[in-house]
Design a protein around this motif. Structure first.
Motif, mmCIF file in Angstrom:
data_model
loop_
_atom_site.group_PDB
_atom_site.id
_atom_site.type_symbol
_atom_site.label_atom_id
_atom_site.label_comp_id
_atom_site.label_asym_id
_atom_site.label_seq_id
_atom_site.Cartn_x
_atom_site.Cartn_y
_atom_site.Cartn_z
ATOM 1 N N UNK A 24 0.847 -1.187 0.000
ATOM 2 C CA UNK A 24 0.000 0.000 0.000
ATOM 3 C C UNK A 24 0.885 1.240 0.000
ATOM 4 N N UNK A 25 0.592 2.153 -0.914
ATOM 5 C CA UNK A 25 1.377 3.385 -1.026
ATOM 6 C C UNK A 25 0.525 4.569 -0.585
ATOM 7 N N UNK A 52 -4.734 5.614 -10.647
ATOM 8 C CA UNK A 52 -3.905 6.795 -10.885
ATOM 9 C C UNK A 52 -2.588 6.317 -11.476
ATOM 10 N N UNK A 53 -2.001 7.156 -12.310
ATOM 11 C CA UNK A 53 -0.748 6.802 -12.967
ATOM 12 C C UNK A 53 0.388 7.652 -12.436
ATOM 13 N N UNK A 54 1.528 7.026 -12.214
ATOM 14 C CA UNK A 54 2.693 7.734 -11.719
ATOM 15 C C UNK A 54 3.051 8.908 -12.606
ATOM 16 N N UNK A 76 -1.380 2.986 -9.347
ATOM 17 C CA UNK A 76 -2.122 2.018 -8.562
ATOM 18 C C UNK A 76 -3.586 2.381 -8.440
ATOM 19 N N UNK A 77 -4.341 1.460 -7.871
ATOM 20 C CA UNK A 77 -5.765 1.673 -7.641
ATOM 21 C C UNK A 77 -5.964 2.395 -6.312
ATOM 22 N N UNK A 105 -2.941 4.037 -2.429
ATOM 23 C CA UNK A 105 -3.152 3.184 -3.590
ATOM 24 C C UNK A 105 -2.537 1.814 -3.351
ATOM 25 N N UNK A 106 -3.095 0.817 -4.043
ATOM 26 C CA UNK A 106 -2.476 -0.511 -4.091
ATOM 27 C C UNK A 106 -1.457 -0.449 -5.211
ATOM 28 N N UNK A 107 -0.192 -0.426 -4.855
ATOM 29 C CA UNK A 107 0.904 -0.234 -5.795
ATOM 30 C C UNK A 107 0.925 -1.339 -6.848
#
Length: 130
Positions: A24-25, A52-54, A76-77, A105-107
Motif C-alpha cells: 500500500x502506497x 492513478x498513474x505515476x 495504482x488503484x 493506492x495498491x501499488x
C-alpha cells in the motif's frame, strides 16, 4: 529548510509516497509544497477505485493564494482517501507527512519506486528551485 523525511520517496512536483510492507502506497504533498501554497482551504482527491498513474495529475490543492495540481508519484488503484481533509484541509499544513496524507493506492509495480527521488535528491531539487 523544509522538513524532508528520509523514509519517503519524492517527485519533482512536490508529492511524497510511503510504501508499506503490504504494497500500500500513501501519497501526500511535501512540507515545501504546503509552505508554498499557504493556508490550504480545499483538497481534491481521486475517487475510490480509480487507477492513478505515476507522474500524472490525481487531484488538486487549493489555498487562499493559489491552486496547484497534485500528481501521483506511483501507479495504482485508489483504495483509501483521507476523508478528514474534506472538513479539515488545514491538516495538510499542520502535518503534511502524517494526518495530512491525501490518498492510498495498491501499488502496481514496486520497481516504479526506483525512479523516484530519495530525501537527499529531493532536498537538492528544492534548493535548486529556491
Amino acid at each position: 529548510m523544509s522538513d524532508i523525511p528520509t523514509d519517503l520517496k519524492y517527485i519533482e512536483t512536490h508529492q511524497w509516497v510511503r510504501v508499506s510492507d503490504d504494497g500500500t502506497a500513501t501519497v501526500g504533498i511535501t512540507d515545501f509544497a504546503q509552505e508554498q501554497l499557504g493556508d490550504v482551504v480545499y483538497i481534491g482527491v481521486p475517487d475510490l477505485g480509480v487507477t492513478v498513474n505515476g507522474g500524472e495529475e490525481a487531484g488538486v490543492a487549493e489555498s487562499v493564494k493559489s491552486a496547484s495540481d497534485v500528481f501521483s508519484p506511483v501507479t495504482g488503484e485508489v483504495i483509501v482517501v483521507n476523508e478528514a481533509l474534506e472538513d479539515e484541509p488545514e491538516k495538510v499544513n499542520e502535518d503534511p507527512y502524517g494526518d495530512g496524507w491525501l490518498f492510498k493506492v495498491k501499488l502496481v509495480d514496486q520497481g516504479e519506486l526506483d525512479g523516484l527521488m530519495d530525501a537527499t535528491a529531493y532536498a537538492e531539487h528544492v534548493a535548486a528551485e529556491g
